[in-house]
Design a protein around this motif. Structure first.
Motif, PDB file in Angstrom:
ATOM      1  N   MET A 270     -11.963   6.600   3.826  1.00 49.08           N
ATOM      2  CA  MET A 270     -10.534   6.554   3.530  1.00 49.08           C
ATOM      3  C   MET A 270     -10.296   5.825   2.204  1.00 49.08           C
ATOM      4  O   MET A 270     -10.921   4.811   1.930  1.00 49.08           O
ATOM      5  N   LEU A 271      -9.369   6.368   1.418  1.00 50.48           N
ATOM      6  CA  LEU A 271      -8.937   5.724   0.173  1.00 50.48           C
ATOM      7  C   LEU A 271      -7.558   5.131   0.365  1.00 50.48           C
ATOM      8  O   LEU A 271      -6.728   5.693   1.096  1.00 50.48           O
ATOM      9  N   SER A 272      -7.290   4.028  -0.304  1.00 43.46           N
ATOM     10  CA  SER A 272      -5.924   3.493  -0.342  1.00 43.46           C
ATOM     11  C   SER A 272      -5.581   3.129  -1.777  1.00 43.46           C
ATOM     12  O   SER A 272      -6.454   2.748  -2.563  1.00 43.46           O
TER      13      SER A 272
ATOM     14  N   ILE B  86       0.859  -1.189   0.000  1.00 45.98           N
ATOM     15  CA  ILE B  86       0.000   0.000   0.000  1.00 45.98           C
ATOM     16  C   ILE B  86       0.894   1.238   0.000  1.00 45.98           C
ATOM     17  O   ILE B  86       1.751   1.395   0.874  1.00 45.98           O
ATOM     18  N   ASN B  87       0.705   2.104  -1.004  1.00 50.38           N
ATOM     19  CA  ASN B  87       1.582   3.253  -1.204  1.00 50.38           C
ATOM     20  C   ASN B  87       1.024   4.559  -0.695  1.00 50.38           C
ATOM     21  O   ASN B  87       1.764   5.502  -0.456  1.00 50.38           O
ATOM     22  N   THR B  88      -0.295   4.653  -0.600  1.00 54.46           N
ATOM     23  CA  THR B  88      -0.891   5.961  -0.352  1.00 54.46           C
ATOM     24  C   THR B  88      -2.242   5.807   0.323  1.00 54.46           C
ATOM     25  O   THR B  88      -2.975   4.856   0.040  1.00 54.46           O
TER      26      THR B  88
ATOM     27  N   VAL C 116      -1.538   8.616   7.359  1.00 51.72           N
ATOM     28  CA  VAL C 116      -2.495   9.707   7.279  1.00 51.72           C
ATOM     29  C   VAL C 116      -3.098   9.916   8.664  1.00 51.72           C
ATOM     30  O   VAL C 116      -3.346   8.951   9.398  1.00 51.72           O
ATOM     31  N   PHE C 117      -3.300  11.193   9.031  1.00 48.85           N
ATOM     32  CA  PHE C 117      -3.777  11.542  10.375  1.00 48.85           C
ATOM     33  C   PHE C 117      -5.253  11.899  10.291  1.00 48.85           C
ATOM     34  O   PHE C 117      -5.682  12.600   9.377  1.00 48.85           O
ATOM     35  N   GLN C 118      -6.024  11.381  11.254  1.00 50.16           N
ATOM     36  CA  GLN C 118      -7.456  11.689  11.319  1.00 50.16           C
ATOM     37  C   GLN C 118      -7.637  12.691  12.461  1.00 50.16           C
ATOM     38  O   GLN C 118      -7.601  12.319  13.629  1.00 50.16           O
ATOM     39  N   PRO C 119      -7.819  14.001  12.136  1.00 51.32           N
ATOM     40  CA  PRO C 119      -7.765  15.011  13.196  1.00 51.32           C
ATOM     41  C   PRO C 119      -8.956  15.008  14.146  1.00 51.32           C
ATOM     42  O   PRO C 119      -8.827  15.418  15.287  1.00 51.32           O
ATOM     43  N   HIS C 120     -10.131  14.516  13.702  1.00 51.15           N
ATOM     44  CA  HIS C 120     -11.304  14.570  14.584  1.00 51.15           C
ATOM     45  C   HIS C 120     -11.085  13.737  15.846  1.00 51.15           C
ATOM     46  O   HIS C 120     -11.545  14.100  16.921  1.00 51.15           O
TER      47      HIS C 120
ATOM     48  N   VAL D 202      -3.379   8.875  -3.919  1.00 51.31           N
ATOM     49  CA  VAL D 202      -4.840   9.040  -4.004  1.00 51.31           C
ATOM     50  C   VAL D 202      -5.195  10.274  -3.180  1.00 51.31           C
ATOM     51  O   VAL D 202      -4.557  10.552  -2.160  1.00 51.31           O
ATOM     52  N   GLN D 203      -6.186  11.022  -3.648  1.00 54.43           N
ATOM     53  CA  GLN D 203      -6.652  12.172  -2.867  1.00 54.43           C
ATOM     54  C   GLN D 203      -8.125  12.412  -3.132  1.00 54.43           C
ATOM     55  O   GLN D 203      -8.584  12.371  -4.272  1.00 54.43           O
ATOM     56  N   TRP D 204      -8.854  12.676  -2.054  1.00 55.24           N
ATOM     57  CA  TRP D 204     -10.250  13.075  -2.172  1.00 55.24           C
ATOM     58  C   TRP D 204     -10.327  14.491  -2.731  1.00 55.24           C
ATOM     59  O   TRP D 204      -9.470  15.322  -2.443  1.00 55.24           O
ATOM     60  N   TYR D 205     -11.368  14.770  -3.480  1.00 55.98           N
ATOM     61  CA  TYR D 205     -11.695  16.158  -3.821  1.00 55.98           C
ATOM     62  C   TYR D 205     -11.940  16.870  -2.493  1.00 55.98           C
ATOM     63  O   TYR D 205     -12.687  16.365  -1.645  1.00 55.98           O
ATOM     64  N   PRO D 206     -11.283  18.022  -2.248  1.00 56.25           N
ATOM     65  CA  PRO D 206     -11.324  18.592  -0.890  1.00 56.25           C
ATOM     66  C   PRO D 206     -12.700  19.047  -0.414  1.00 56.25           C
ATOM     67  O   PRO D 206     -12.911  19.192   0.779  1.00 56.25           O
ATOM     68  N   HIS D 207     -13.666  19.254  -1.353  1.00 55.61           N
ATOM     69  CA  HIS D 207     -14.914  19.904  -0.926  1.00 55.61           C
ATOM     70  C   HIS D 207     -16.105  18.968  -0.782  1.00 55.61           C
ATOM     71  O   HIS D 207     -17.077  19.312  -0.138  1.00 55.61           O
TER      72      HIS D 207
END
Length: 374
Positions: A34-36, A21-23, A317-321, A80-85
């Motif tokens: 979460m995406l991987s 798993i790279n990302t 990846v950090f989950q801030p909540h 991988v990245q989610w669309y921020p909005h």
């Protein structure tokens, strides 16, 4: 909570990937999905919420773009990245020289960008309202900017001499982009400017270049393969194959000279590390062989090494909540690191009718010692 992070025995992430798993990316809207991305091209989407409400649970994979999917990446997915909005869209880029924009609901690509070389990294601005540019780092020294609105990738930023391994938009200024390259340089750009480059970071803060024959500013004495802004955008952390991590003032470009010691980094490609958000002080989580090193950002102190993976850790990846950390490794596993509970719930004890120390002595030890300290 971050200081008490530990491998959670009660939470698993469903194992879908058959290769490294790279990302990883957690969407910023709810912090729930979460995406991987894997080195076999597979992308998986997980729901991190505990829908069963039981103390022990597995984060289920909702769906995946598997090897049999017609639009699966042919080679390793690097980012991988989610669309921020919103969660209706996500992006992925790969060694197959493409960046794909996915519709989450149909799992079909809404758009595909093709490049001449391997794609190491891409990033969408978490704060941009006036542009929809995706920055892309490839084997080419030119930084590519892909416009989601027009579907074109005509805009390029020129200045690096070698492959661009890491790209990151500032979370503070929507037109400012940081890039790290195999040429040892980190550049800050304002993408509105014709020349583009605002500054090239210099590890010696301008003091060495006067005497040295090599006047070019470098951020690292090796490839720069990781970049991460602090959540307020005031500082930028960079990591290089010179086994160094450096903290920069992002407005002045000054090396703050925080000493993190030797940060082993043998990655041949981009390294995905993470900075906490909403903690005081802030922490940085860095893949370090088969462990994750946790440092305080502003003092450089090594707080702990999180051990649990069997092989090289590639991303975190950090989950801030909830101040949780998720890490992905070459061992095909995603691990969840959750703050240890401060004290066992009395209900749990009566249910299991166990004396307290049998519950988990590690919790007691960890907390009694910190009580003594203050």
């Amino acid at each position: 909570r971050v200081l008490s992070l530990e491998l959670n025995k009660d939470r698993d992430v469903e194992r879908i990937h058959g290769s490294g798993i790279n990302t990883l990316d957690i969407e910023p809207v709810e912090g729930r999905y979460m995406l991987s991305g894997g080195s076999d091209g597979v992308i998986v989407l997980y729901d991190l919420e505990n829908l069963s409400r039981k103390p022990s649970y597995t984060c289920k994979a909702l769906f995946s773009v598997g090897r049999s999917h017609p639009d699966v990446h042919r080679f390793s997915v690097e980012t991988v990245q989610w669309y921020p909005h919103d969660t209706g869209m996500f992006t992925s880029s790969s060694f197959d020289k493409t960046l794909k924009i996915w519709d989450t609901n149909t799992l079909q690509p809404a758009d595909i960008f093709h490049f001449e070389g391997t794609v190491y990294s891409h990033h969408m601005s978490p704060v941009a309202t006036k542009h929809c540019l995706i920055a892309v780092g490839t084997k080419s020294p030119k930084v590519q900017l892909c416009d989601l609105k027009s579907g074109s990738s005509s805009h390029i930023l020129q200045g690096h001499r070698q492959a661009v391994l890491a790209v990151s938009w500032s979370p503070r200024h929507e037109y400012v982009l940081a890039t790290g390259s195999a040429d040892g340089k980190v550049k800050l750009w304002d993408v509105r400017r014709a020349s583009g480059c605002l500054s090239t970071l210099d590890q010696h803060n301008g003091e060495k270049s006067k005497a040295s024959s090599e006047a070019a500013s470098t951020a690292h004495n090796g490839r720069v393969n990781g970049l991460c802004y602090t959540s307020d955008g005031l500082h930028l952390l960079t990591i290089g194959t010179d086994d160094r991590m450096r903290l920069w003032n992002s407005s002045t470009g000054e090396n703050t000279l925080v000493n993190y010691g030797k940060v082993c980094n043998e990655s041949r490609k981009g390294l995905k590390f993470a900075i906490s958000c909403g903690c005081n002080p802030e922490f940085v989580f860095v893949p370090y062989g088969s462990t994750i090193a946790v440092y305080t950002v502003f003092t450089g102190e090594l707080i702990t090494m999180l051990k649990g993976h069997y092989s090289t850790v590639n991303c975190c990846v950090f989950q801030p909540h909830f101040q949780e950390l998720y890490t992905g490794s070459k061992d095909c596993n995603i691990l969840a690191w959750i703050p240890a509970p401060q004290e066992p719930d009395p209900d749990d004890i009566s249910e299991k009718s166990l004396p307290q120390q049998h519950l988990n002595p590690a919790y007691e030890d960890a907390w009694s010692s910190s009580d003594d300290e203050g």
